[in-house]
Design a protein around this motif. Structure first.
Motif, PDB file in Angstrom:
ATOM      1  N   LYS A   1       1.815   2.913   6.841  1.00 50.23           N
ATOM      2  CA  LYS A   1       0.935   2.855   5.682  1.00 50.23           C
ATOM      3  C   LYS A   1       1.645   2.168   4.522  1.00 50.23           C
ATOM      4  O   LYS A   1       2.885   2.114   4.480  1.00 50.23           O
ATOM      5  CB  LYS A   1       0.522   4.268   5.233  1.00 50.23           C
ATOM      6  CG  LYS A   1      -0.338   5.033   6.222  1.00 50.23           C
ATOM      7  CD  LYS A   1      -0.667   6.419   5.680  1.00 50.23           C
ATOM      8  CE  LYS A   1      -1.546   7.199   6.657  1.00 50.23           C
ATOM      9  NZ  LYS A   1      -1.870   8.551   6.144  1.00 50.23           N
ATOM     10  N   VAL A   2       0.860   1.639   3.587  1.00 53.62           N
ATOM     11  CA  VAL A   2       1.406   1.113   2.341  1.00 53.62           C
ATOM     12  C   VAL A   2       1.739   2.286   1.436  1.00 53.62           C
ATOM     13  O   VAL A   2       0.909   3.185   1.232  1.00 53.62           O
ATOM     14  CB  VAL A   2       0.404   0.177   1.644  1.00 53.62           C
ATOM     15  CG1 VAL A   2       0.941  -0.271   0.279  1.00 53.62           C
ATOM     16  CG2 VAL A   2       0.110  -1.044   2.516  1.00 53.62           C
ATOM     17  N   VAL A   3       2.964   2.302   0.905  1.00 55.13           N
ATOM     18  CA  VAL A   3       3.416   3.401   0.057  1.00 55.13           C
ATOM     19  C   VAL A   3       3.875   2.853  -1.288  1.00 55.13           C
ATOM     20  O   VAL A   3       4.115   1.657  -1.445  1.00 55.13           O
ATOM     21  CB  VAL A   3       4.559   4.198   0.731  1.00 55.13           C
ATOM     22  CG1 VAL A   3       4.073   4.848   2.018  1.00 55.13           C
ATOM     23  CG2 VAL A   3       5.757   3.288   1.021  1.00 55.13           C
ATOM     24  N   GLY A   4       4.014   3.756  -2.248  1.00 56.14           N
ATOM     25  CA  GLY A   4       4.387   3.344  -3.597  1.00 56.14           C
ATOM     26  C   GLY A   4       5.822   3.663  -3.964  1.00 56.14           C
ATOM     27  O   GLY A   4       6.222   3.500  -5.118  1.00 56.14           O
TER      28      GLY A   4
ATOM     29  N   ARG B   1     -11.748   6.878   6.836  1.00 52.81           N
ATOM     30  CA  ARG B   1     -11.013   5.609   6.801  1.00 52.81           C
ATOM     31  C   ARG B   1      -9.935   5.622   5.733  1.00 52.81           C
ATOM     32  O   ARG B   1      -8.836   5.077   5.940  1.00 52.81           O
ATOM     33  CB  ARG B   1     -11.985   4.449   6.569  1.00 52.81           C
ATOM     34  CG  ARG B   1     -12.928   4.203   7.750  1.00 52.81           C
ATOM     35  CD  ARG B   1     -13.986   3.183   7.406  1.00 52.81           C
ATOM     36  NE  ARG B   1     -13.430   1.874   7.091  1.00 52.81           N
ATOM     37  CZ  ARG B   1     -14.138   0.850   6.638  1.00 52.81           C
ATOM     38  NH1 ARG B   1     -15.444   0.996   6.428  1.00 52.81           N
ATOM     39  NH2 ARG B   1     -13.564  -0.303   6.380  1.00 52.81           N
ATOM     40  N   LYS B   2     -10.223   6.245   4.603  1.00 56.46           N
ATOM     41  CA  LYS B   2      -9.230   6.317   3.527  1.00 56.46           C
ATOM     42  C   LYS B   2      -8.039   7.177   3.938  1.00 56.46           C
ATOM     43  O   LYS B   2      -6.893   6.891   3.577  1.00 56.46           O
ATOM     44  CB  LYS B   2      -9.873   6.871   2.251  1.00 56.46           C
ATOM     45  CG  LYS B   2     -10.887   5.932   1.620  1.00 56.46           C
ATOM     46  CD  LYS B   2     -11.612   6.591   0.473  1.00 56.46           C
ATOM     47  CE  LYS B   2     -12.691   5.675  -0.112  1.00 56.46           C
ATOM     48  NZ  LYS B   2     -13.493   6.352  -1.163  1.00 56.46           N
ATOM     49  N   ARG B   3      -8.298   8.238   4.705  1.00 55.36           N
ATOM     50  CA  ARG B   3      -7.216   9.107   5.173  1.00 55.36           C
ATOM     51  C   ARG B   3      -6.206   8.327   6.012  1.00 55.36           C
ATOM     52  O   ARG B   3      -5.002   8.571   5.954  1.00 55.36           O
ATOM     53  CB  ARG B   3      -7.785  10.272   5.983  1.00 55.36           C
ATOM     54  CG  ARG B   3      -6.734  11.287   6.420  1.00 55.36           C
ATOM     55  CD  ARG B   3      -7.326  12.398   7.247  1.00 55.36           C
ATOM     56  NE  ARG B   3      -8.114  13.328   6.433  1.00 55.36           N
ATOM     57  CZ  ARG B   3      -9.440  13.382   6.435  1.00 55.36           C
ATOM     58  NH1 ARG B   3     -10.138  12.567   7.211  1.00 55.36           N
ATOM     59  NH2 ARG B   3     -10.073  14.258   5.675  1.00 55.36           N
TER      60      ARG B   3
ATOM     61  N   GLY C   1      -4.628  -1.199   0.608  1.00 55.30           N
ATOM     62  CA  GLY C   1      -3.870  -0.167  -0.094  1.00 55.30           C
ATOM     63  C   GLY C   1      -2.752  -0.714  -0.948  1.00 55.30           C
ATOM     64  O   GLY C   1      -2.115   0.030  -1.696  1.00 55.30           O
ATOM     65  N   THR C   2      -2.513  -2.048  -0.867  1.00 53.44           N
ATOM     66  CA  THR C   2      -1.477  -2.671  -1.690  1.00 53.44           C
ATOM     67  C   THR C   2      -1.927  -2.719  -3.146  1.00 53.44           C
ATOM     68  O   THR C   2      -3.038  -3.174  -3.442  1.00 53.44           O
ATOM     69  CB  THR C   2      -1.174  -4.103  -1.195  1.00 53.44           C
ATOM     70  OG1 THR C   2      -0.730  -4.041   0.163  1.00 53.44           O
ATOM     71  CG2 THR C   2      -0.107  -4.756  -2.055  1.00 53.44           C
ATOM     72  N   ASN C   3      -1.079  -2.265  -4.042  1.00 56.39           N
ATOM     73  CA  ASN C   3      -1.404  -2.329  -5.467  1.00 56.39           C
ATOM     74  C   ASN C   3      -1.560  -3.779  -5.899  1.00 56.39           C
ATOM     75  O   ASN C   3      -0.705  -4.617  -5.593  1.00 56.39           O
ATOM     76  CB  ASN C   3      -0.291  -1.664  -6.294  1.00 56.39           C
ATOM     77  CG  ASN C   3      -0.181  -0.185  -6.020  1.00 56.39           C
ATOM     78  OD1 ASN C   3      -1.165   0.540  -6.058  1.00 56.39           O
ATOM     79  ND2 ASN C   3       1.029   0.271  -5.722  1.00 56.39           N
ATOM     80  N   GLY C   4      -2.649  -4.073  -6.583  1.00 55.73           N
ATOM     81  CA  GLY C   4      -2.909  -5.444  -7.018  1.00 55.73           C
ATOM     82  C   GLY C   4      -3.715  -6.255  -6.033  1.00 55.73           C
ATOM     83  O   GLY C   4      -4.060  -7.408  -6.309  1.00 55.73           O
ATOM     84  N   GLY C   5      -4.051  -5.653  -4.887  1.00 51.02           N
ATOM     85  CA  GLY C   5      -4.887  -6.351  -3.920  1.00 51.02           C
ATOM     86  C   GLY C   5      -6.354  -6.251  -4.315  1.00 51.02           C
ATOM     87  O   GLY C   5      -6.821  -5.179  -4.704  1.00 51.02           O
TER      88      GLY C   5
ATOM     89  N   GLU D   1      -1.371   9.110   0.048  1.00 51.83           N
ATOM     90  CA  GLU D   1      -1.557  10.196  -0.914  1.00 51.83           C
ATOM     91  C   GLU D   1      -2.984  10.724  -0.879  1.00 51.83           C
ATOM     92  O   GLU D   1      -3.459  11.345  -1.833  1.00 51.83           O
ATOM     93  CB  GLU D   1      -1.214   9.719  -2.328  1.00 51.83           C
ATOM     94  CG  GLU D   1       0.248   9.281  -2.473  1.00 51.83           C
ATOM     95  CD  GLU D   1       0.587   8.825  -3.873  1.00 51.83           C
ATOM     96  OE1 GLU D   1      -0.315   8.884  -4.748  1.00 51.83           O
ATOM     97  OE2 GLU D   1       1.726   8.405  -4.100  1.00 51.83           O
ATOM     98  N   PHE D   2      -3.666  10.507   0.246  1.00 58.88           N
ATOM     99  CA  PHE D   2      -5.056  10.946   0.374  1.00 58.88           C
ATOM    100  C   PHE D   2      -5.174  12.456   0.219  1.00 58.88           C
ATOM    101  O   PHE D   2      -4.383  13.225   0.756  1.00 58.88           O
ATOM    102  CB  PHE D   2      -5.610  10.539   1.744  1.00 58.88           C
ATOM    103  CG  PHE D   2      -7.003  11.064   2.006  1.00 58.88           C
ATOM    104  CD1 PHE D   2      -8.109  10.387   1.550  1.00 58.88           C
ATOM    105  CD2 PHE D   2      -7.179  12.268   2.695  1.00 58.88           C
ATOM    106  CE1 PHE D   2      -9.383  10.873   1.770  1.00 58.88           C
ATOM    107  CE2 PHE D   2      -8.450  12.767   2.926  1.00 58.88           C
ATOM    108  CZ  PHE D   2      -9.558  12.065   2.465  1.00 58.88           C
TER     109      PHE D   2
END
Length: 290
Positions: free
Chosen positions: A247-250, A74-76, A169-173, A81-82
């Motif tokens: 996907k959510v990216v940084g 699921r993380k993949r 995957g959102t930062n701060g979620g 960046e998995f």
């Protein structure tokens, strides 16, 4: 520092154990080869300061490595960046052990490698330094467990600054599951500190039993560290949704729609700042509690 036989035995144990653990971690893809050159010296420094500090480092490493492997499929699908096994590089290892390594070196010089109880009446400095190490690993463990288990939650995450629903995957979620995981991670650090301390420390009975307060303190530090990390992630770390990768990216780009955050710090930078703040807060708290 006492350079008697005990110190050299500890050093030998640390090098042997650190080397064996590092070799296993590389084989299992928990870390890459570059991380070994940071991890083994950190293990040596922690062991020279006291077996209890080495124990905290190992509890963090083994438990975080374990939770990282949960739900890899699921993380993949969610993490751009998995890496299989959650493989960490030297920057990630340094950001999660650097501040604690400085603290344990200072502890070793002040105490001569003698494992001490938290007792401000005996030494406020040593109490603050030890408290800082506890806060450091409670934060590191809390952030890892929260991130690795929270992303698997069935609930939609909400960004901590506005509580609006955001993509996984959102930062701060944050999710309730993730926050509970952070508290549990801090609890594991506090419990390890207390249990190892029963075997390695000698102090007055009243002081000895007060060490049990480390467990709720570390639990709070794990949760607090995760919350600080989330606030920073939501504000100074960029998150966007890539329409191509889905996907959510940084990193911003022509196919990326911004979700939150400014592009000021990457994940390692956020980790260092949240660890530092939690370390300081826990150190100060220990001087008042113990």
């Amino acid at each position: 520092m006492d350079y008697g036989g005990g110190i050299w035995i500890r050093a030998a144990v640390a090098v042997a154990a650190g080397g064996a653990i590092a070799a296993r971690a590389v084989r299992r893809k928990s870390v890459d080869s570059s991380a070994v050159f940071v991890g083994v010296p950190a293990m040596v420094a922690h062991t020279l300061a006291g077996y209890r500090f080495a124990g905290l480092l190992l509890v963090f490493f083994f438990t975080s490595s374990r939770v990282t492997r949960i739900g890899e499929a699921r993380k993949r699908a969610l993490d751009p960046e998995f890496k299989e096994g959650g493989q960490r590089n030297w920057k990630q290892v340094l950001s999660n052990s650097g501040i604690a390594s400085i603290l344990v070196v200072l502890i070793a010089f002040v105490t001569g490698g003698t494992d001490s109880c938290l007792d401000s009446k005996d030494s406020t400095l040593v109490t603050a330094l030890i408290g800082g190490v506890i806060g450091h690993y409670a934060c590191c463990n809390g952030d890892t467990w929260s991130s690795e288990l929270g992303i698997l939650s069935k609930a939609e995450p909400r960004i901590i600054t506005t509580f609006k629903r955001v993509r996984k995957g959102t930062n701060g979620g944050v999710t309730i599951d993730g926050l509970l995981a952070a508290a549990a991670a801090g609890f594991s650090i506090g419990l390890a500190f207390v249990l190892i301390g029963f075997l390695t420390t000698q102090c007055a009975s009243a002081v000895f039993w007060r060490q049990m307060l480390v467990i709720p303190l570390a639990t709070a530090a794990g949760l607090c560290g995760s919350l600080i990390d989330s606030i920073l992630g939501a504000t100074v770390q960029y998150s966007g949704f890539c329409s191509v990768r889905k996907k959510v990216v940084g990193v911003d780009g022509p196919t990326v729609t911004r979700i939150s955050g400014m592009n000021l710090l990457d994940n390692n930078g956020v980790n260092v700042v949240s660890i530092f703040l939690t370390t300081v807060l826990t150190a100060v708290a220990c001087t008042y509690i113990f």
